[in-house]
Design a protein around this motif. Structure first.
Motif, PDB file in Angstrom:
ATOM      1  N   MET A   9     -43.261 -44.673 -12.297  1.00  0.00           N
ATOM      2  CA  MET A   9     -44.273 -45.689 -12.613  1.00  0.00           C
ATOM      3  C   MET A   9     -45.612 -45.355 -11.966  1.00  0.00           C
ATOM      4  O   MET A   9     -46.667 -45.578 -12.560  1.00  0.00           O
ATOM      5  N   ALA A  22     -39.660 -46.831 -19.203  1.00  0.00           N
ATOM      6  CA  ALA A  22     -39.304 -46.717 -17.784  1.00  0.00           C
ATOM      7  C   ALA A  22     -38.259 -47.750 -17.392  1.00  0.00           C
ATOM      8  O   ALA A  22     -37.299 -47.439 -16.676  1.00  0.00           O
ATOM      9  N   SER A  58     -44.076 -48.495 -20.079  1.00  0.00           N
ATOM     10  CA  SER A  58     -43.377 -49.438 -19.200  1.00  0.00           C
ATOM     11  C   SER A  58     -41.993 -49.779 -19.735  1.00  0.00           C
ATOM     12  O   SER A  58     -41.025 -49.836 -18.974  1.00  0.00           O
TER      13      SER A  58
END
Length: 69
Positions: A57, A17, A14
């Motif tokens: 994602m 990203a 995460s």
């Protein structure tokens, strides 16, 4: 406090990203800036960056869901 391998991997993916998305948004806004405004091409590029972030994602979430930890 013990963080599991799965949780750590989710945090790292995460964070990577988000950093990639922010850097691509800054790059697009700097590249397509015309007289303090974003050009139409830059708008399309920014929408593309948002779309790639959503796809990344989604793919990362599916990959993480299928892993056996």
């Amino acid at each position: 406090m013990d963080i599991g391998r799965e949780t750590l991997l989710q945090i790292v993916i995460s964070a990577v990203a988000v950093v990639l998305f922010i850097s691509s948004a800054v790059t697009v806004s700097q590249t397509y800036l015309v007289d303090s405004n974003l050009s139409p091409t830059g708008g399309y590029a920014l929408v593309g960056a948002i779309g790639l972030f959503v796809v990344f994602m989604t793919a990362a979430g599916l990959w993480l869901e299928r892993q056996q930890f």
